[in-house]
Write a protein that holds these residues in place. Structure first.
Motif, PDB file in Angstrom:
ATOM      1  N   GLN A  95     -33.262  68.997  44.629  1.00  0.00           N
ATOM      2  CA  GLN A  95     -33.275  70.432  44.400  1.00  0.00           C
ATOM      3  C   GLN A  95     -31.849  70.939  44.507  1.00  0.00           C
ATOM      4  OE1 GLN A  95     -35.885  72.309  47.160  1.00  0.00           O
ATOM      5  NE2 GLN A  95     -37.705  71.474  46.217  1.00  0.00           N
ATOM      6  N   LEU A 126     -29.661  74.207  44.898  1.00  0.00           N
ATOM      7  CA  LEU A 126     -29.795  75.604  45.288  1.00  0.00           C
ATOM      8  C   LEU A 126     -28.628  76.418  44.765  1.00  0.00           C
ATOM      9  CD1 LEU A 126     -30.766  75.047  49.034  1.00  0.00           C
ATOM     10  CD2 LEU A 126     -32.288  75.285  47.067  1.00  0.00           C
ATOM     11  N   THR A 161     -27.644  80.328  49.164  1.00  0.00           N
ATOM     12  CA  THR A 161     -29.092  80.368  49.415  1.00  0.00           C
ATOM     13  C   THR A 161     -29.563  79.245  50.333  1.00  0.00           C
ATOM     14  OG1 THR A 161     -29.613  79.066  47.450  1.00  0.00           O
ATOM     15  CG2 THR A 161     -29.556  81.477  47.193  1.00  0.00           C
ATOM     16  N   GLY A 162     -28.641  78.560  50.986  1.00  0.00           N
ATOM     17  CA  GLY A 162     -29.037  77.490  51.899  1.00  0.00           C
ATOM     18  C   GLY A 162     -27.961  77.252  52.939  1.00  0.00           C
ATOM     19  N   ILE A 213     -33.528  77.351  53.589  1.00  0.00           N
ATOM     20  CA  ILE A 213     -33.545  77.266  52.128  1.00  0.00           C
ATOM     21  C   ILE A 213     -34.212  78.516  51.578  1.00  0.00           C
ATOM     22  CG2 ILE A 213     -34.371  75.959  50.137  1.00  0.00           C
ATOM     23  CD1 ILE A 213     -34.521  73.506  52.026  1.00  0.00           C
ATOM     24  N   TYR A 238     -35.589  80.305  48.050  1.00  0.00           N
ATOM     25  CA  TYR A 238     -35.969  80.135  46.647  1.00  0.00           C
ATOM     26  C   TYR A 238     -36.087  81.512  46.009  1.00  0.00           C
ATOM     27  CZ  TYR A 238     -37.220  75.384  47.936  1.00  0.00           C
ATOM     28  OH  TYR A 238     -37.181  74.092  48.388  1.00  0.00           O
ATOM     29  N   ASN A 287     -42.385  78.410  42.893  1.00  0.00           N
ATOM     30  CA  ASN A 287     -41.774  78.420  44.224  1.00  0.00           C
ATOM     31  C   ASN A 287     -42.824  78.476  45.330  1.00  0.00           C
ATOM     32  OD1 ASN A 287     -39.130  78.184  43.338  1.00  0.00           O
ATOM     33  ND2 ASN A 287     -38.889  80.384  43.093  1.00  0.00           N
TER      34      ASN A 287
END
Length: 131
Positions: A17, A19, A23-24, A47, A49, A56
């Motif tokens: 994945q 990101l 966002t993480g 994390i 989404y 999601n």
């Protein structure tokens, strides 16, 4: 060397994945209880989404129910292995629609790793084995 992962058990299926930036995150916290002499490091992978859509939601449900191993790459190109001593587990999660035009609409999940020391790095052979 100590603190480095050089490979993984065969038969492990990895899901990649990517990101969006911002966002993480990984946060490692050393914990010590003087009363019983126990110490451990908790590493939380946060994390996010974007969009509370069906895809999601399915991903959030899958992550929240599994025993996981996680490899994370930071912005410096360093790779960290979580779940090498105990499985990584979901410890928190949420979803928000936002109110104002600029508010976020996303799912967010925290995956936690508990181990005896800080997460190990991956060497070049382990990174290439991920595919």
């Amino acid at each position: 060397s100590a603190g480095t992962v050089s490979g993984f058990d065969t038969g492990v299926t990895w899901y990649k994945q990517e990101l969006r930036r911002g966002t993480g995150s990984l946060t490692s916290t050393y914990n010590y209880d003087d009363a019983n002499g126990a110490s451990f490091v908790q590493t939380d992978a946060l994390i996010q989404y974007g969009k509370m859509d069906k895809e999601n939601r399915i991903q959030m449900n899958a992550l929240s129910k599994g025993d996981l191993m996680l490899v994370a790459e930071d912005c410096n190109g360093e790779y960290y292995a979580l779940g090498t001593e105990e499985p990584v587990k979901a410890t928190a999660g949420s979803g928000q629609t936002g109110v104002a035009r600029a508010d976020g609409n996303y799912f967010e999940i925290t995956l936690s790793d508990y181990r005896s020391d800080y997460p190990p790095h991956l060497d070049a052979s382990a990174i290439s084995a991920l595919g």
